[in-house]
Design a protein around this motif. Sequence first.
Motif, PDB file in Angstrom:
ATOM      1  N   TYR A 932     -65.198  53.083 -19.193  1.00  0.00           N
ATOM      2  CA  TYR A 932     -63.928  53.583 -18.653  1.00  0.00           C
ATOM      3  C   TYR A 932     -63.755  53.185 -17.193  1.00  0.00           C
ATOM      4  CZ  TYR A 932     -63.007  56.483 -22.790  1.00  0.00           C
ATOM      5  OH  TYR A 932     -62.739  56.933 -24.065  1.00  0.00           O
ATOM      6  N   ASN A 933     -64.827  53.230 -16.438  1.00  0.00           N
ATOM      7  CA  ASN A 933     -64.763  52.808 -15.029  1.00  0.00           C
ATOM      8  C   ASN A 933     -64.359  51.327 -14.907  1.00  0.00           C
ATOM      9  OD1 ASN A 933     -65.243  54.825 -13.016  1.00  0.00           O
ATOM     10  ND2 ASN A 933     -67.280  55.141 -13.925  1.00  0.00           N
ATOM     11  N   SER A 939     -57.707  47.555 -14.229  1.00  0.00           N
ATOM     12  CA  SER A 939     -56.310  47.980 -14.292  1.00  0.00           C
ATOM     13  C   SER A 939     -56.117  49.231 -13.432  1.00  0.00           C
ATOM     14  CB  SER A 939     -55.921  48.266 -15.751  1.00  0.00           C
ATOM     15  OG  SER A 939     -54.572  48.626 -15.846  1.00  0.00           O
ATOM     16  N   PRO A 940     -56.133  49.057 -12.092  1.00  0.00           N
ATOM     17  CA  PRO A 940     -56.089  50.221 -11.189  1.00  0.00           C
ATOM     18  C   PRO A 940     -54.775  50.998 -11.274  1.00  0.00           C
ATOM     19  CG  PRO A 940     -55.882  48.163  -9.963  1.00  0.00           C
ATOM     20  CD  PRO A 940     -56.241  47.798 -11.365  1.00  0.00           C
ATOM     21  N   ASN A 941     -53.713  50.389 -11.736  1.00  0.00           N
ATOM     22  CA  ASN A 941     -52.419  51.068 -11.832  1.00  0.00           C
ATOM     23  C   ASN A 941     -52.066  51.434 -13.270  1.00  0.00           C
ATOM     24  OD1 ASN A 941     -51.899  50.787  -9.013  1.00  0.00           O
ATOM     25  ND2 ASN A 941     -51.309  48.640  -9.377  1.00  0.00           N
ATOM     26  N   ALA A 942     -53.087  51.638 -14.093  1.00  0.00           N
ATOM     27  CA  ALA A 942     -52.856  51.964 -15.497  1.00  0.00           C
ATOM     28  C   ALA A 942     -52.062  53.268 -15.609  1.00  0.00           C
ATOM     29  CB  ALA A 942     -54.185  52.097 -16.215  1.00  0.00           C
ATOM     30  N   LEU A 943     -51.172  53.349 -16.561  1.00  0.00           N
ATOM     31  CA  LEU A 943     -50.341  54.534 -16.741  1.00  0.00           C
ATOM     32  C   LEU A 943     -51.172  55.766 -17.127  1.00  0.00           C
ATOM     33  CD1 LEU A 943     -47.329  52.911 -18.677  1.00  0.00           C
ATOM     34  CD2 LEU A 943     -47.422  53.550 -16.255  1.00  0.00           C
ATOM     35  N   ASP A 944     -52.297  55.506 -17.808  1.00  0.00           N
ATOM     36  CA  ASP A 944     -53.141  56.626 -18.239  1.00  0.00           C
ATOM     37  C   ASP A 944     -54.322  56.834 -17.291  1.00  0.00           C
ATOM     38  OD1 ASP A 944     -54.422  54.300 -18.851  1.00  0.00           O
ATOM     39  OD2 ASP A 944     -55.024  54.894 -20.881  1.00  0.00           O
ATOM     40  N   ARG A 945     -54.181  56.442 -16.051  1.00  0.00           N
ATOM     41  CA  ARG A 945     -55.305  56.529 -15.104  1.00  0.00           C
ATOM     42  C   ARG A 945     -55.823  57.954 -14.968  1.00  0.00           C
ATOM     43  NH1 ARG A 945     -57.562  53.382 -11.160  1.00  0.00           N
ATOM     44  NH2 ARG A 945     -58.722  54.564  -9.585  1.00  0.00           N
ATOM     45  N   ALA A 946     -54.913  58.915 -14.802  1.00  0.00           N
ATOM     46  CA  ALA A 946     -55.326  60.311 -14.605  1.00  0.00           C
ATOM     47  C   ALA A 946     -56.108  60.814 -15.821  1.00  0.00           C
ATOM     48  CB  ALA A 946     -54.103  61.188 -14.357  1.00  0.00           C
ATOM     49  N   GLU A 947     -55.643  60.464 -17.002  1.00  0.00           N
ATOM     50  CA  GLU A 947     -56.313  60.895 -18.236  1.00  0.00           C
ATOM     51  C   GLU A 947     -57.713  60.288 -18.325  1.00  0.00           C
ATOM     52  OE1 GLU A 947     -55.843  60.272 -23.052  1.00  0.00           O
ATOM     53  OE2 GLU A 947     -54.128  59.828 -21.749  1.00  0.00           O
ATOM     54  N   ILE A 948     -57.866  59.019 -17.986  1.00  0.00           N
ATOM     55  CA  ILE A 948     -59.161  58.355 -18.056  1.00  0.00           C
ATOM     56  C   ILE A 948     -60.122  58.933 -17.009  1.00  0.00           C
ATOM     57  CG2 ILE A 948     -60.347  56.133 -17.808  1.00  0.00           C
ATOM     58  CD1 ILE A 948     -58.757  56.434 -20.403  1.00  0.00           C
ATOM     59  N   GLU A 949     -59.612  59.254 -15.814  1.00  0.00           N
ATOM     60  CA  GLU A 949     -60.464  59.840 -14.775  1.00  0.00           C
ATOM     61  C   GLU A 949     -61.021  61.187 -15.225  1.00  0.00           C
ATOM     62  OE1 GLU A 949     -57.894  59.827 -11.400  1.00  0.00           O
ATOM     63  OE2 GLU A 949     -58.572  57.847 -10.700  1.00  0.00           O
ATOM     64  N   MET A 950     -60.208  61.978 -15.897  1.00  0.00           N
ATOM     65  CA  MET A 950     -60.664  63.269 -16.409  1.00  0.00           C
ATOM     66  C   MET A 950     -61.772  63.070 -17.450  1.00  0.00           C
ATOM     67  SD  MET A 950     -59.136  65.744 -14.882  1.00  0.00           S
ATOM     68  CE  MET A 950     -59.484  67.088 -16.005  1.00  0.00           C
ATOM     69  N   LYS A 951     -61.592  62.013 -18.286  1.00  0.00           N
ATOM     70  CA  LYS A 951     -62.621  61.724 -19.285  1.00  0.00           C
ATOM     71  C   LYS A 951     -63.930  61.352 -18.612  1.00  0.00           C
ATOM     72  CE  LYS A 951     -60.059  60.278 -23.385  1.00  0.00           C
ATOM     73  NZ  LYS A 951     -59.951  59.249 -24.431  1.00  0.00           N
ATOM     74  N   ILE A 952     -63.865  60.549 -17.558  1.00  0.00           N
ATOM     75  CA  ILE A 952     -65.082  60.105 -16.863  1.00  0.00           C
ATOM     76  C   ILE A 952     -65.810  61.311 -16.271  1.00  0.00           C
ATOM     77  CG2 ILE A 952     -65.933  58.781 -14.887  1.00  0.00           C
ATOM     78  CD1 ILE A 952     -63.626  56.801 -15.403  1.00  0.00           C
ATOM     79  N   LEU A 953     -65.048  62.220 -15.669  1.00  0.00           N
ATOM     80  CA  LEU A 953     -65.661  63.419 -15.079  1.00  0.00           C
ATOM     81  C   LEU A 953     -66.293  64.278 -16.166  1.00  0.00           C
ATOM     82  CD1 LEU A 953     -62.933  64.374 -12.436  1.00  0.00           C
ATOM     83  CD2 LEU A 953     -65.230  63.479 -11.986  1.00  0.00           C
ATOM     84  N   ARG A 954     -65.593  64.383 -17.307  1.00  0.00           N
ATOM     85  CA  ARG A 954     -66.112  65.188 -18.403  1.00  0.00           C
ATOM     86  C   ARG A 954     -67.397  64.596 -18.977  1.00  0.00           C
ATOM     87  NH1 ARG A 954     -62.049  64.866 -21.454  1.00  0.00           N
ATOM     88  NH2 ARG A 954     -62.877  63.546 -23.117  1.00  0.00           N
ATOM     89  N   LEU A 955     -67.482  63.244 -18.941  1.00  0.00           N
ATOM     90  CA  LEU A 955     -68.659  62.563 -19.464  1.00  0.00           C
ATOM     91  C   LEU A 955     -69.804  62.526 -18.452  1.00  0.00           C
ATOM     92  CD1 LEU A 955     -66.835  59.595 -21.225  1.00  0.00           C
ATOM     93  CD2 LEU A 955     -68.047  61.465 -22.371  1.00  0.00           C
ATOM     94  N   GLY A 956     -69.589  63.063 -17.259  1.00  0.00           N
ATOM     95  CA  GLY A 956     -70.624  63.116 -16.246  1.00  0.00           C
ATOM     96  C   GLY A 956     -70.682  61.894 -15.366  1.00  0.00           C
ATOM     97  N   GLY A 957     -69.652  61.113 -15.381  1.00  0.00           N
ATOM     98  CA  GLY A 957     -69.619  59.913 -14.548  1.00  0.00           C
ATOM     99  C   GLY A 957     -68.905  60.179 -13.238  1.00  0.00           C
ATOM    100  N   ASN A 958     -68.854  59.130 -12.390  1.00  0.00           N
ATOM    101  CA  ASN A 958     -68.184  59.248 -11.097  1.00  0.00           C
ATOM    102  C   ASN A 958     -66.802  58.602 -11.170  1.00  0.00           C
ATOM    103  OD1 ASN A 958     -70.405  60.487  -9.859  1.00  0.00           O
ATOM    104  ND2 ASN A 958     -71.413  58.485  -9.628  1.00  0.00           N
TER     105      ASN A 958
END
Length: 958
Positions: A932-933, A939-958
Motif C-alpha cells: 500500500y505504501n 500515486s500520491p494524489n490518489a482519490l482513495d489516499r485517505a482510505e489507504i492510509e487508514m488501512k496502513i495504520l490498521r495493519l501496523g505500518g507507517n
Amino acid sequence: MSRIQVTWVVKTRTGQVKGPYSTEAILRMIGEGVFSGQEMISKLPDGQWTLISKEAAFYDKLLEALEGIVEVDPKKAQKMEAETVIVHPPPQQKPKDSLPSLESFANIKIEKSKQKVDVYDVPQNVQPASIPIANVKSESVIDLSNIKNMEKGELFKNLRLPAFVLVIVILAAVFLLWEQGPSDGTKIHLLAPKKSTSTMSEEQVKVKLNEAIFSIEQDTFESYLEAQNKLVTIIEGSGMNLEVRGLLCVVYKELWPFAVQDAQDIKTIVTMTQSTRALNVISPFGQVCETVKLMTSGRFKEAKGVIEATLESNEPFSLLPVLYDFKAELLRGEHDYTNAIPYYEKASQLWDKWLNPLVSLAAVSYETGDFNTASSILKNVLAKNPRHREAKILAGIIDYRGFKKSDTAYSYLSTALEAKGRVAALTLADGYSCLAEIYLLRGEKGKALEAAQSGFDLNPNNSELRQLVIRLGGNDKVKGEKGKNNELLYLGDQYIRQGDYLAAQAEFKAAFEVDPKNGTAAMKAAKALWQLNQSFEAIEWLNKAIKAEPKLVSAYVLQADYMSQRFDFIGALTILTNATRIAPNNYEVLRGLSMLEFRKNNMPGAINYALRSVKAYDGDIEAFILLSKANGILARSIMPINKKEIERKENAAKDAIRYATKAVEIDATNPEAQITYAKMLAQTNGVDSGINYLNELIKRFSYTLDYRIALAEIYKSEDRFTQSKEIYEKVVESDPKNKKAWLGLGESEKALGLNDKALKAFLNAAILDPTDGEALFQAGKLYLETSRFDEAIQQFKRVQRLNPKYPRTHYYIGKAAFSSGDFTTALEASKMEKKLNPNVADSYILAAEVYTARKQYAECAAEYSQAMKLRPQGAEIYVKSATCYRQSGSMDVAEDMLALASARESGYAEIYREQGAIYELRGDNRSAATAYNKYLGLSPNALDRAEIEMKILRLGGN
C-alpha cells in the motif's frame, strides 16, 4: 489489333502496280526520279490508295525533287521499273474450276542484297532526335514477276485474268475494311508487346526508332498508330531499351482518346509501366510511363506530382519535353492558361519537330484571345505537316471567330472536315459549328443544318449547337452511339480536373449508358460519386463496372477499398477473392488484401500481403506506404518485455522508416508518401523532426492542404491541441468542404473543453457526408463524455442506421447504458459488439465491468481472460483481471495476473494496491502495508489516499 507492316506498293498512272518497298526505298526512288508524285501509294497490308504527294512521309522529299534539288538518273529509273513490277498477268487461260491457292503465293523469290543505311543515333539528351532521310544504297525487292521459279508454278501457268482480278478485288476490299476501322470512329485497342521471339540488331533498332520518332512528330492519329507498331516491334526485339518504352507510353497517351479504354487497354498501360519501372525504378523514362498511367486513369493530382518530382531532378533526358507538355496539359485542364503557355513553349523548343505541343499552344493562345499567335503557330504546323487535320480545323475556327475571315475559314474547314483521319470529336464539333455559321452567312440553310447536326451529334453538351440545330429545324435528340462514349469520358475527366465531381459523374454515367459494356465509364462514375460522399451509389456503380467487364481488376480493388472503408470486411474479402481468381498474383489485388488487413487492424497480415505486392511489382508506391504504416503501428503495439520482443519492436520501427523512405524515393511529390515519412520520423527520431519536415513540405507545396492536416494530426497525437486547433481552423477556412479537417477540429476543441464548438464542428462534418457515420459517432462520444447518456445513445443508434457494420457503436451504447446504471442494456450491447467484432477487446472489458458491478466475479474474470488474449500488452487489464480473480477466491491466479502486469509496466500504481489487498486477505499485514505504501508513493494524489492510509495504520505500518 494486328500489327501494321510498314511497307508500300505503288500504282503508276498507267495502272501498273510495283513493290513492295520500305519507306527508305520510296524516298530514295523519289530522289532518283523514279516517282514524280502523281503515282498512287498504299500501305501493306491495311492501306488505302492515295497520292504519294499527300503522304506526309514523302512530302518533303517530293518538294525537293520538284525544286530540282535532287538529281534524276533516267537509266536507274528504267532499271528499277524493270525489276519491280509486281503484277504481270500471264496470257495463258486457266480452267474455270481452278482457283489460285494461298500456298501458291507463299514461295516467292527475294533478291537479297546488303543495305547500307545512314541513320541518326537518338541522343540521350534533352532534345529528341528527328528522322533524316535515310540514304539507302540498295533495297531488297520482292519479285513476283518471275512466276516460273515458284513452288508448284504450274498453278499459275493457266491462271485466267478474271480470277486474278477477283483476288485483287478481294484484297482491296480487305484493305478498305481494315482502313475503315480507325477512320470511321471505331475505337481501337492499344497494342501490347508480346514475348520476344527474335532479337533485333542495334542497327535495326536505330532505323526502326527513327521511323517511330518521325511518326510521333507528325502528331496525327494515323502516325501515332504507325509509331505504336514500330515501337512494339523494337520492344519485342530489344526489350531493355528504356527510351523506347518511354516513347511507347507517350504514344499510348496520344492514342488513349481513340482507344476502347476497357480492361484490356488499362492492362496494356499498367503492364508497360510496371515492366519499365521494374527495369529501373528511378529512371525518368519509367516516370513518363507512370505519368501516362495516372493521367489515363484520371488521377491528375498524382500525375502532376510525378511530373514535378521528375522535373525537379534537373536530370536531362530525351523525353524531358514530353513532361513539359504533360505539365502544360494538366495546367490547361485547370484553366491555368498563364502557366500552361510557358510549358508548351518549352516543350516545343526542346523538340521543335514534334507538332503536338505547337498545336496545343495554338489552342491555348486562341482560348486566351491571342489570335495572331495562334494563327502563326498553326501555319507553321501546316507547313511541316499539310495533312494535320486538327491544325486545319483550328486554323479555320481562328480565321472565322478571331479574324472574321469567312472565306479562308471556309477553305480550311471544308477541306479539313471532308478529309480522312481521326481527330477528337470535340474539335470536330467546333469545326462543324463554325462551318454551319459560315453557311448561314452565305444563306445556305440546308448545308448549315447539315453541318450543325453533325457537330451536335458529336458534342450534345454544346448548348450553342443545340440552339442552332433547333433554330434550323433539326433534331436535338441525342443519338446513342458507342463510338462517342470516349468523348463523354473526356468531358468527365475535364470536370474531374476542375473538381466538379457532380458534372463529372453525369458525363461518366452518360458514357456508360451509350456503351453498357464500358466498365471504365462505370468505374469513373463510381470514383466521382465517392468524392460526392454517395458511397452506396458508388459501390453499386462498381458492381456495374465488374458486370460489364469481368476482367477489370481495378474495379474489384476499388470496390473492396470502398467496402472496407465502410467496415464491410467480409464483403471486401469476397470481392478480392473473386479478383484473385481472375488475376492470380496481381499486385493491385495483393495490395487490396493488404489494405483490408490493415483496416481490420491485422498488421502482420497487412505486411505479408504488401510484401507479396512489392515482390510482384516493386514500383508500387502505395504498397510501400502500407508497409511503412503497418510496421509503424506494429512497433507501437509491441511491449518490450523480453529480448525477442525488444528486437521485434526495433526491427518494425526500422522497417517503418525504411519503407517510407523507399516510397519517397519513388515519388517525392506524393503527399501520402511524404506524410507517412514525416510521421515515421516523428515516431523514431522525435516529434520535432517530423514537425520540421512537414513545415518544409508546406513551404514547397503550398497549394495542397494535405501537409497542413498531417501537421495538425501530429500535434494532436502529442496532446498539443491548441496548435492543432489553429491549423485545422485555417484549413476549414480555406476549404469549408474538408470533412477531415472538421473532424480534427472537433476532436481538438473537445480535448480543450470547448464542447459546444466541438459539437458544431462534428455536425458540420456530418452535413458534408450524410452517408458516413464517423462525425455522428464522434458527436455521440462527446455526449457520453459530458454525461449526456440518452443523447449519446441516440447518436450511436443513428450511426447504426447509416451503417450497421460501423464498429464499436454497440460498445459505446453499452458504455452509456452502464454509466446510467442500465446494466441489462449494457450487457446486451456488449454481446452484440462481440458478435460483430469478436476480435476487439473492448466489448469483453465492458462485459467484465458489468459483471463486476453485479458482483459476478467468476464471469468477470472469464471476460477479462478473453480480453487479455486480444489485447495482451497493457498492465491495466491484468490488474482488473486480478481483482476479479481475488474477489472470486482464486488468489493464486490473481497473483499470477499481477506478476504479468508488473512485467509489462512495473511502475503502474494499481498493481500494488491490488497486491496489498491480496496480502491483506492472506493475513500478511507487513507485506500488505509495504504494497500500500508503494501504491501511494507511485500515486500520491490518489482519490482513495485517505482510505489507504487508514488501512496502513490498521495493519501496523507507517
